[in-house]
Scaffold this motif. Structure first.
Motif, PDB file in Angstrom:
ATOM      1  N   LEU A 112      42.098  42.321  41.961  1.00 43.21           N
ATOM      2  CA  LEU A 112      42.583  43.051  40.737  1.00 43.21           C
ATOM      3  C   LEU A 112      43.199  44.339  41.184  1.00 43.21           C
ATOM      4  CD1 LEU A 112      40.016  42.308  38.051  1.00 43.21           C
ATOM      5  CD2 LEU A 112      42.014  40.980  38.419  1.00 43.21           C
ATOM      6  N   PRO A 113      44.200  44.850  40.397  1.00 45.01           N
ATOM      7  CA  PRO A 113      44.725  46.157  40.634  1.00 45.01           C
ATOM      8  C   PRO A 113      43.947  47.258  41.092  1.00 45.01           C
ATOM      9  CG  PRO A 113      46.283  44.943  39.071  1.00 45.01           C
ATOM     10  CD  PRO A 113      44.925  44.285  39.427  1.00 45.01           C
ATOM     11  N   ASP A 114      42.921  47.370  40.202  1.00 43.84           N
ATOM     12  CA  ASP A 114      42.104  48.534  40.187  1.00 43.84           C
ATOM     13  C   ASP A 114      41.163  48.532  41.385  1.00 43.84           C
ATOM     14  OD1 ASP A 114      40.773  46.561  38.781  1.00 43.84           O
ATOM     15  OD2 ASP A 114      39.121  47.927  38.133  1.00 43.84           O
ATOM     16  N   GLU A 115      40.802  47.155  41.619  1.00 49.76           N
ATOM     17  CA  GLU A 115      39.909  46.949  43.012  1.00 49.76           C
ATOM     18  C   GLU A 115      40.741  47.084  44.192  1.00 49.76           C
ATOM     19  OE1 GLU A 115      37.511  43.289  40.709  1.00 49.76           O
ATOM     20  OE2 GLU A 115      39.185  42.817  41.955  1.00 49.76           O
ATOM     21  N   ALA A 116      41.828  46.757  44.268  1.00 45.31           N
ATOM     22  CA  ALA A 116      42.808  46.850  45.514  1.00 45.31           C
ATOM     23  C   ALA A 116      42.631  48.513  45.796  1.00 45.31           C
ATOM     24  CB  ALA A 116      43.982  46.458  45.242  1.00 45.31           C
ATOM     25  N   GLU A 117      43.113  49.192  44.791  1.00 49.41           N
ATOM     26  CA  GLU A 117      43.202  50.615  44.727  1.00 49.41           C
ATOM     27  C   GLU A 117      41.949  51.217  45.455  1.00 49.41           C
ATOM     28  OE1 GLU A 117      44.175  54.686  42.056  1.00 49.41           O
ATOM     29  OE2 GLU A 117      44.261  52.844  41.229  1.00 49.41           O
ATOM     30  N   ARG A 118      40.701  50.912  44.730  1.00 50.68           N
ATOM     31  CA  ARG A 118      39.208  51.295  45.322  1.00 50.68           C
ATOM     32  C   ARG A 118      39.138  50.977  46.710  1.00 50.68           C
ATOM     33  NH1 ARG A 118      35.589  54.043  46.270  1.00 50.68           N
ATOM     34  NH2 ARG A 118      33.392  53.893  45.287  1.00 50.68           N
ATOM     35  N   MET A 119      39.389  49.737  47.058  1.00 47.42           N
ATOM     36  CA  MET A 119      39.295  49.265  48.267  1.00 47.42           C
ATOM     37  C   MET A 119      40.269  49.597  49.468  1.00 47.42           C
ATOM     38  SD  MET A 119      37.858  45.412  47.010  1.00 47.42           S
ATOM     39  CE  MET A 119      37.575  44.794  48.581  1.00 47.42           C
ATOM     40  N   ALA A 120      41.497  50.242  48.759  1.00 46.23           N
ATOM     41  CA  ALA A 120      42.544  50.432  49.733  1.00 46.23           C
ATOM     42  C   ALA A 120      42.797  49.433  50.583  1.00 46.23           C
ATOM     43  CB  ALA A 120      42.016  51.699  50.692  1.00 46.23           C
ATOM     44  N   VAL A 121      43.223  48.109  49.752  1.00 46.93           N
ATOM     45  CA  VAL A 121      43.521  46.973  50.541  1.00 46.93           C
ATOM     46  C   VAL A 121      44.996  46.543  49.653  1.00 46.93           C
ATOM     47  CG1 VAL A 121      41.464  46.230  51.184  1.00 46.93           C
ATOM     48  CG2 VAL A 121      42.299  45.523  49.018  1.00 46.93           C
ATOM     49  N   PRO A 122      46.026  45.826  50.541  1.00 46.25           N
ATOM     50  CA  PRO A 122      46.964  45.057  49.916  1.00 46.25           C
ATOM     51  C   PRO A 122      46.569  44.174  48.501  1.00 46.25           C
ATOM     52  CG  PRO A 122      47.034  44.524  52.133  1.00 46.25           C
ATOM     53  CD  PRO A 122      45.493  45.089  51.770  1.00 46.25           C
ATOM     54  N   PRO A 123      47.447  44.452  47.502  1.00 41.30           N
ATOM     55  CA  PRO A 123      47.366  43.704  46.374  1.00 41.30           C
ATOM     56  C   PRO A 123      47.039  42.351  46.153  1.00 41.30           C
ATOM     57  CG  PRO A 123      49.604  44.509  46.288  1.00 41.30           C
ATOM     58  CD  PRO A 123      48.679  44.900  47.653  1.00 41.30           C
ATOM     59  N   ASP A 124      47.468  41.411  47.385  1.00 43.05           N
ATOM     60  CA  ASP A 124      47.366  39.869  47.538  1.00 43.05           C
ATOM     61  C   ASP A 124      46.062  39.641  48.197  1.00 43.05           C
ATOM     62  OD1 ASP A 124      48.161  41.016  49.698  1.00 43.05           O
ATOM     63  OD2 ASP A 124      49.642  39.254  50.115  1.00 43.05           O
ATOM     64  N   THR A 125      45.326  40.919  48.447  1.00 44.99           N
ATOM     65  CA  THR A 125      44.083  40.359  49.347  1.00 44.99           C
ATOM     66  C   THR A 125      43.055  39.279  48.516  1.00 44.99           C
ATOM     67  OG1 THR A 125      44.101  42.628  50.398  1.00 44.99           O
ATOM     68  CG2 THR A 125      42.023  41.504  50.382  1.00 44.99           C
ATOM     69  N   GLU A 126      42.687  38.460  49.403  1.00 43.20           N
ATOM     70  CA  GLU A 126      41.778  37.504  48.681  1.00 43.20           C
ATOM     71  C   GLU A 126      40.209  37.854  49.225  1.00 43.20           C
ATOM     72  OE1 GLU A 126      40.907  32.696  48.537  1.00 43.20           O
ATOM     73  OE2 GLU A 126      41.770  33.494  50.338  1.00 43.20           O
ATOM     74  N   VAL A 127      39.291  37.901  47.986  1.00 43.62           N
ATOM     75  CA  VAL A 127      37.760  38.343  48.474  1.00 43.62           C
ATOM     76  C   VAL A 127      36.947  37.113  47.599  1.00 43.62           C
ATOM     77  CG1 VAL A 127      38.645  40.607  48.398  1.00 43.62           C
ATOM     78  CG2 VAL A 127      38.005  39.308  45.982  1.00 43.62           C
ATOM     79  N   LEU A 128      35.893  37.239  48.117  1.00 46.14           N
ATOM     80  CA  LEU A 128      34.785  36.508  47.570  1.00 46.14           C
ATOM     81  C   LEU A 128      34.107  37.314  46.627  1.00 46.14           C
ATOM     82  CD1 LEU A 128      32.906  34.093  47.556  1.00 46.14           C
ATOM     83  CD2 LEU A 128      31.194  35.245  49.456  1.00 46.14           C
ATOM     84  N   GLU A 129      33.985  36.905  45.304  1.00 47.52           N
ATOM     85  CA  GLU A 129      33.420  37.687  44.261  1.00 47.52           C
ATOM     86  C   GLU A 129      31.991  37.091  43.957  1.00 47.52           C
ATOM     87  OE1 GLU A 129      33.504  38.475  39.414  1.00 47.52           O
ATOM     88  OE2 GLU A 129      35.014  37.097  40.478  1.00 47.52           O
ATOM     89  N   LEU A 130      31.140  38.139  43.952  1.00 46.94           N
ATOM     90  CA  LEU A 130      29.604  37.623  43.852  1.00 46.94           C
ATOM     91  C   LEU A 130      29.020  38.339  42.886  1.00 46.94           C
ATOM     92  CD1 LEU A 130      28.184  37.923  47.338  1.00 46.94           C
ATOM     93  CD2 LEU A 130      29.201  35.927  46.401  1.00 46.94           C
ATOM     94  N   ARG A 131      28.241  37.762  41.723  1.00 48.52           N
ATOM     95  CA  ARG A 131      27.759  38.298  40.822  1.00 48.52           C
ATOM     96  C   ARG A 131      26.130  37.753  40.837  1.00 48.52           C
ATOM     97  NH1 ARG A 131      31.281  38.146  35.244  1.00 48.52           N
ATOM     98  NH2 ARG A 131      33.299  38.959  36.294  1.00 48.52           N
ATOM     99  N   ARG A 132      25.188  38.522  40.925  1.00 48.97           N
ATOM    100  CA  ARG A 132      23.821  38.162  41.175  1.00 48.97           C
ATOM    101  C   ARG A 132      22.790  39.278  40.664  1.00 48.97           C
ATOM    102  NH1 ARG A 132      22.580  40.954  46.607  1.00 48.97           N
ATOM    103  NH2 ARG A 132      24.126  42.375  47.026  1.00 48.97           N
ATOM    104  N   ARG A 133      21.732  38.697  40.104  1.00 47.59           N
ATOM    105  CA  ARG A 133      20.434  39.589  39.662  1.00 47.59           C
ATOM    106  C   ARG A 133      19.722  39.707  40.979  1.00 47.59           C
ATOM    107  NH1 ARG A 133      18.066  37.880  33.937  1.00 47.59           N
ATOM    108  NH2 ARG A 133      16.869  36.499  35.450  1.00 47.59           N
TER     109      ARG A 133
END
Length: 241
Positions: A112-133
């Motif tokens: 997402l745009p805010d994630e790309a800004e925080r990570m300093a990566v291009p806006p089309d960067t593919e990532v693995l999203e994890l949600r865990r307890r």
């Protein structure tokens, strides 16, 4: 001659109740005696008792629910050094408990745009999203939302492969060693962080908003880990040098 600090009546109450809490006279979760009962026991005013209880709260030993009472805080399940870069699972194990991970999501997507800004990566960067307890002896201590750049993962990567510690997967499956973390720390109160059958109990968190890098300063992950207040205790060593 240095001036000496005179001990107050509130100080005496704090010392007595602190010793009783440590000794288990007032166990974790127990309600302390009422203001009226403490006034009678120590022969002091309500203002003095309130000052003592406030000090115990500042020390992290009790919490007050207005209109309900004052309760002894549960002892932290895990202790860790905030300045230390390491796996949460290792910290849980070092605290004498068994770590666990319950995954709610493993999804490949674009940032997402805010994630790309925080990570300093291009806006089309593919990532693995994890949600865990993350659990310690089966009790939830943290909720973690992690993003890992797809380029770090094997070409035929199956998200279901990642079912435990992220750091352990980096180390043992990818040969990657996280060595640097740049973190922001926030206090968070929210009813939208936790999930699972006991989610309603978890509203107060310490958020570690952190970027992880290796020795070559390659970004390995962006993690937002919400540590449940009272379940995870951080220590920080500070010096004047």
């Amino acid at each position: 001659m240095a001036a000496t600090t005179r001990r107050t009546l509130a100080d005496d109450i704090v010392r007595t109740l602190k010793a009783e809490i440590r000794a288990g006279v007032h166990p974790p979760g127990a309600r302390l005696p009422t203001e009226a009962a403490l006034c009678q026991r120590f022969a002091v005013s309500r203002a003095t008792v309130r000052g003592a209880v406030k000090e115990l709260d500042v020390l992290g030993l009790v919490r007050t629910q207005h209109g309900v009472g004052t309760f002894v805080r549960p002892r932290p399940a895990v202790r860790d050094g905030l300045e230390r870069m390491g796996s949460i699972s290792e910290s849980i194990s070092a605290s004498g408990k068994t770590p666990g991970h319950e995954y709610a999501r493993r999804t490949l997507r674009e940032v997402l745009p805010d994630e790309a800004e925080r990570m300093a990566v291009p806006p089309d960067t593919e990532v693995l999203e994890l949600r865990r307890r993350i659990t310690a002896d089966g009790d939830v201590v943290a909720y973690s939302y992690d993003l890992i750049p797809r380029g770090l993962l094997p070409e035929k990567f199956d998200p279901e492969e990642l079912d435990g510690s992220v750091f352990a997967y980096f180390e043992h499956r990818l040969g990657i060693h996280p060595t640097l973390g740049l973190a922001k720390v926030h206090a968070v109160e929210s009813g939208h962080i936790a999930w699972g059958h006991d989610a309603a109990k978890h509203r107060l968190f310490v958020l570690l908003d952190q970027l992880h890098y290796d020795t070559a300063h390659q970004l390995l992950a962006y993690s937002r880990t919400y540590f449940i207040e009272g379940a995870y205790e951080f220590h920080l060593t500070r010096t004047s040098t």
